[in-house]
Design a protein around this motif. Structure first.
Motif, PDB file in Angstrom:
ATOM      1  N   ALA A  94      -4.616  -5.815  -0.804  1.00 42.49           N
ATOM      2  CA  ALA A  94      -3.309  -4.311  -0.626  1.00 42.49           C
ATOM      3  C   ALA A  94      -4.321  -3.271  -1.963  1.00 42.49           C
ATOM      4  O   ALA A  94      -3.959  -2.824  -1.784  1.00 42.49           O
ATOM      5  CB  ALA A  94      -2.164  -4.389  -0.664  1.00 42.49           C
ATOM      6  N   MET A  95      -3.307  -3.978  -3.440  1.00 42.11           N
ATOM      7  CA  MET A  95      -4.688  -3.370  -4.151  1.00 42.11           C
ATOM      8  C   MET A  95      -5.699  -3.073  -4.689  1.00 42.11           C
ATOM      9  O   MET A  95      -6.243  -2.341  -5.070  1.00 42.11           O
ATOM     10  CB  MET A  95      -3.807  -4.818  -5.848  1.00 42.11           C
ATOM     11  N   ASP A  96      -6.750  -4.295  -3.781  1.00 42.95           N
ATOM     12  CA  ASP A  96      -7.893  -3.743  -3.375  1.00 42.95           C
ATOM     13  C   ASP A  96      -8.102  -2.706  -3.152  1.00 42.95           C
ATOM     14  O   ASP A  96      -8.698  -1.851  -3.740  1.00 42.95           O
ATOM     15  CB  ASP A  96      -8.898  -4.544  -2.974  1.00 42.95           C
ATOM     16  N   ILE A  97      -7.490  -2.137  -1.294  1.00 42.06           N
ATOM     17  CA  ILE A  97      -7.412  -1.080  -0.943  1.00 42.06           C
ATOM     18  C   ILE A  97      -6.746   0.003  -2.020  1.00 42.06           C
ATOM     19  O   ILE A  97      -7.540   1.356  -1.482  1.00 42.06           O
ATOM     20  CB  ILE A  97      -6.495  -1.514   0.025  1.00 42.06           C
ATOM     21  N   VAL A  98      -5.276   0.106  -2.519  1.00 45.14           N
ATOM     22  CA  VAL A  98      -5.056   1.463  -3.515  1.00 45.14           C
ATOM     23  C   VAL A  98      -6.102   1.133  -4.407  1.00 45.14           C
ATOM     24  O   VAL A  98      -6.222   2.560  -4.680  1.00 45.14           O
ATOM     25  CB  VAL A  98      -3.525   0.299  -3.868  1.00 45.14           C
ATOM     26  N   GLY A  99      -6.272   0.430  -5.657  1.00 42.62           N
ATOM     27  CA  GLY A  99      -7.275   0.688  -6.117  1.00 42.62           C
ATOM     28  C   GLY A  99      -8.836   1.409  -5.925  1.00 42.62           C
ATOM     29  O   GLY A  99      -8.944   2.281  -6.536  1.00 42.62           O
ATOM     30  N   ILE A 131       0.807  -1.298  -0.133  1.00 38.95           N
ATOM     31  CA  ILE A 131       0.219  -0.215  -0.219  1.00 38.95           C
ATOM     32  C   ILE A 131       0.905   1.162  -0.320  1.00 38.95           C
ATOM     33  O   ILE A 131       0.866   2.236  -0.614  1.00 38.95           O
ATOM     34  CB  ILE A 131      -0.831   0.580   0.988  1.00 38.95           C
ATOM     35  N   ASN A 132       1.833   1.177   0.644  1.00 38.36           N
ATOM     36  CA  ASN A 132       2.859   2.449   0.705  1.00 38.36           C
ATOM     37  C   ASN A 132       4.089   2.290  -0.504  1.00 38.36           C
ATOM     38  O   ASN A 132       4.624   3.446  -0.971  1.00 38.36           O
ATOM     39  CB  ASN A 132       3.907   2.473   2.053  1.00 38.36           C
ATOM     40  N   GLY A 133       3.849   1.853  -1.302  1.00 43.19           N
ATOM     41  CA  GLY A 133       4.683   1.487  -2.176  1.00 43.19           C
ATOM     42  C   GLY A 133       6.002   1.133  -1.706  1.00 43.19           C
ATOM     43  O   GLY A 133       6.709   1.965  -2.528  1.00 43.19           O
ATOM     44  N   ASP A 134       5.936   0.367  -0.964  1.00 43.66           N
ATOM     45  CA  ASP A 134       7.437   0.286  -1.007  1.00 43.66           C
ATOM     46  C   ASP A 134       8.538  -1.034  -1.605  1.00 43.66           C
ATOM     47  O   ASP A 134       8.112  -2.061  -0.832  1.00 43.66           O
ATOM     48  CB  ASP A 134       8.069   0.501   0.560  1.00 43.66           C
ATOM     49  N   ARG A 135       8.643  -0.993  -2.648  1.00 42.14           N
ATOM     50  CA  ARG A 135       8.941  -2.339  -3.245  1.00 42.14           C
ATOM     51  C   ARG A 135      10.178  -2.620  -2.435  1.00 42.14           C
ATOM     52  O   ARG A 135      10.242  -4.031  -1.921  1.00 42.14           O
ATOM     53  CB  ARG A 135      10.149  -1.968  -4.755  1.00 42.14           C
ATOM     54  N   GLU A 136      11.408  -2.524  -1.970  1.00 41.01           N
ATOM     55  CA  GLU A 136      12.180  -3.144  -1.054  1.00 41.01           C
ATOM     56  C   GLU A 136      11.957  -3.641  -0.030  1.00 41.01           C
ATOM     57  O   GLU A 136      12.173  -5.304   0.960  1.00 41.01           O
ATOM     58  CB  GLU A 136      13.456  -2.115  -0.439  1.00 41.01           C
ATOM     59  N   GLU A 137      10.930  -3.137   0.820  1.00 39.70           N
ATOM     60  CA  GLU A 137      10.416  -3.541   1.700  1.00 39.70           C
ATOM     61  C   GLU A 137       9.498  -5.158   1.533  1.00 39.70           C
ATOM     62  O   GLU A 137       9.186  -5.960   2.251  1.00 39.70           O
ATOM     63  CB  GLU A 137       9.385  -2.618   3.353  1.00 39.70           C
ATOM     64  N   ALA A 138       8.828  -4.593   0.724  1.00 34.47           N
ATOM     65  CA  ALA A 138       7.443  -5.969   0.231  1.00 34.47           C
ATOM     66  C   ALA A 138       8.668  -7.032   0.027  1.00 34.47           C
ATOM     67  O   ALA A 138       8.304  -8.324   0.449  1.00 34.47           O
ATOM     68  CB  ALA A 138       7.062  -5.101  -0.864  1.00 34.47           C
ATOM     69  N   GLU A 139       9.552  -7.136  -0.842  1.00 34.14           N
ATOM     70  CA  GLU A 139      10.541  -7.790  -1.236  1.00 34.14           C
ATOM     71  C   GLU A 139      10.718  -8.255   0.266  1.00 34.14           C
ATOM     72  O   GLU A 139      11.203 -10.083   0.423  1.00 34.14           O
ATOM     73  CB  GLU A 139      11.790  -7.536  -2.473  1.00 34.14           C
ATOM     74  N   ALA A 140      11.971  -7.589   0.599  1.00 34.82           N
ATOM     75  CA  ALA A 140      11.931  -8.131   1.673  1.00 34.82           C
ATOM     76  C   ALA A 140      11.269  -8.961   3.244  1.00 34.82           C
ATOM     77  O   ALA A 140      11.272 -10.099   3.130  1.00 34.82           O
ATOM     78  CB  ALA A 140      12.590  -7.079   3.054  1.00 34.82           C
ATOM     79  N   ILE A 141       9.785  -8.508   3.304  1.00 36.33           N
ATOM     80  CA  ILE A 141       9.174  -9.627   4.443  1.00 36.33           C
ATOM     81  C   ILE A 141       8.266 -10.412   3.530  1.00 36.33           C
ATOM     82  O   ILE A 141       8.213 -11.590   4.066  1.00 36.33           O
ATOM     83  CB  ILE A 141       7.579  -8.696   3.953  1.00 36.33           C
ATOM     84  N   THR A 142       8.911 -10.336   1.965  1.00 33.11           N
ATOM     85  CA  THR A 142       8.080 -11.415   1.642  1.00 33.11           C
ATOM     86  C   THR A 142       8.819 -12.675   1.677  1.00 33.11           C
ATOM     87  O   THR A 142       8.608 -13.660   1.317  1.00 33.11           O
ATOM     88  CB  THR A 142       7.732 -11.031  -0.530  1.00 33.11           C
ATOM     89  N   LYS A 143      10.830 -12.673   1.251  1.00 29.64           N
ATOM     90  CA  LYS A 143      11.503 -13.868   1.633  1.00 29.64           C
ATOM     91  C   LYS A 143      11.368 -14.225   2.820  1.00 29.64           C
ATOM     92  O   LYS A 143      11.626 -15.230   3.224  1.00 29.64           O
ATOM     93  CB  LYS A 143      12.686 -12.727   1.168  1.00 29.64           C
ATOM     94  N   LEU A 196      -2.496   8.612 -10.024  1.00 27.16           N
ATOM     95  CA  LEU A 196      -1.049   7.620 -10.336  1.00 27.16           C
ATOM     96  C   LEU A 196       0.125   6.878  -9.932  1.00 27.16           C
ATOM     97  O   LEU A 196       0.475   6.036  -9.788  1.00 27.16           O
ATOM     98  CB  LEU A 196      -0.990   8.034 -11.867  1.00 27.16           C
ATOM     99  N   PRO A 197       0.589   8.672  -9.492  1.00 29.84           N
ATOM    100  CA  PRO A 197       1.971   7.782  -9.083  1.00 29.84           C
ATOM    101  C   PRO A 197       2.014   6.880  -7.837  1.00 29.84           C
ATOM    102  O   PRO A 197       2.583   5.800  -8.172  1.00 29.84           O
ATOM    103  CB  PRO A 197       2.736   9.101  -9.288  1.00 29.84           C
ATOM    104  N   ASP A 198       0.806   7.216  -7.048  1.00 29.92           N
ATOM    105  CA  ASP A 198       1.159   6.227  -5.634  1.00 29.92           C
ATOM    106  C   ASP A 198       0.477   5.040  -6.485  1.00 29.92           C
ATOM    107  O   ASP A 198       0.517   4.003  -5.747  1.00 29.92           O
ATOM    108  CB  ASP A 198       0.506   6.925  -5.255  1.00 29.92           C
ATOM    109  N   LEU A 199      -0.406   5.104  -7.703  1.00 26.23           N
ATOM    110  CA  LEU A 199      -0.970   3.257  -7.965  1.00 26.23           C
ATOM    111  C   LEU A 199       0.303   3.273  -8.692  1.00 26.23           C
ATOM    112  O   LEU A 199       0.266   1.406  -8.817  1.00 26.23           O
ATOM    113  CB  LEU A 199      -2.018   3.833  -8.793  1.00 26.23           C
ATOM    114  N   THR A 200       1.638   3.447  -9.147  1.00 28.24           N
ATOM    115  CA  THR A 200       2.071   2.562 -10.036  1.00 28.24           C
ATOM    116  C   THR A 200       3.344   2.289  -8.774  1.00 28.24           C
ATOM    117  O   THR A 200       3.883   1.113  -8.743  1.00 28.24           O
ATOM    118  CB  THR A 200       2.785   3.983 -10.885  1.00 28.24           C
TER     119      THR A 200
END
Length: 233
Positions: free
Chosen positions: A45-50, A13-25, A60-64
């Motif tokens: 998460a994407m339902d909420i963002v959408g 939701i926060n658009g933090d790819r690095e954190e998302a990948e770390a948590i996923t791992k 759009l930048p937040d969605l991206t």
């Protein structure tokens, strides 16, 4: 498990790819079911963002950024599924997605691809500047349910109509839902060419594809579906 789900959902939701990948791992190393990560964390998460995007709470930048964070997480999950032999394509709906011939834009298409993947669809993204015959060839190859065409150039719009015409000529029109979208595409244009659905945004496209696949109705439709129009059985 709930801790990983909540943290991953928040990172996306926060658009933090690095954190998302770390948590996923960490979640995968802890043997959390990959499908649960996709459905309970990523998809929700994407339902909420959408919804926030549609309500003009974010833009759009937040969605991206959120979609990019989701893409990073999904990439790791797909790798895990391949290692374990899970996530076979036979169990999900195949969708062929591309940008029309003559158009090199891919940002919107890429966003649609990620959002559809979060809904459990197998997306075959065939890129930009795609000829009509290549859409059809790929759809036949993967036994697709949906052909999704995007364009940001009005000069490429005729190829959407060409696709539908050629599907009819080949007696293939009733095999595929055809959804169209992009900057110059309008509901009126979708009606004119005989498309099955029109997506105003990437979020709409994702939801419409979910509706189409669960509707039990065969293409072609008398008029294109716009988000919220289609009543499922």
């Amino acid at each position: 498990m709930s801790k990983f789900i909540e943290e991953l959902r928040e990172a996306i939701i926060n658009g933090d790819r690095e954190e998302a990948e770390a948590i996923t791992k960490k979640a995968l190393e802890s043997n959390i079911d990959p499908q649960v990560l996709i459905q309970e964390a990523g998809s929700k998460a994407m339902d909420i963002v959408g919804q926030r995007f549609n309500d003009f709470e974010i833009f759009l930048p937040d969605l991206t950024l959120a979609a990019d964070a989701m893409k990073g997480s999904v990439g790791l999950i797909i790798e895990k599924l391949k290692e374990t032999g899970g996530g076979g394509e036979d169990s999900v709906a195949n969708i062929v997605l591309g940008t029309c011939f003559g158009d090199m834009h891919d940002i919107g298409k890429n966003l649609v691809s990620v959002l559809m993947a979060t809904a459990g669809m197998q997306v075959h993204d065939i890129g930009v500047d795609v000829k009509v015959k290549d859409f059809i060839q790929k759809a036949e190859e993967v036994d697709a349910k949906i052909i999704a065409m995007s364009s940001l150039l009005s000069t490429s719009l005729p190829f959407m109509e060409d696709l539908i015409r050629i599907l009819k000529e080949k007696n293939l029109r009733d095999k595929y839902y055809v959804i169209v979208g992009g900057g110059p595409v309008t509901p009126e244009f979708a009606v004119e060419i005989g498309a099955d659905a029109y997506g105003r945004s990437a979020v709409d496209a994702r939801e419409i594809c979910k509706q189409l696949l669960s509707s039990g109705k065969k293409p072609p439709f008398e008029k294109p579906v716009i988000l919220g129009d289609l009543k499922t059985n």
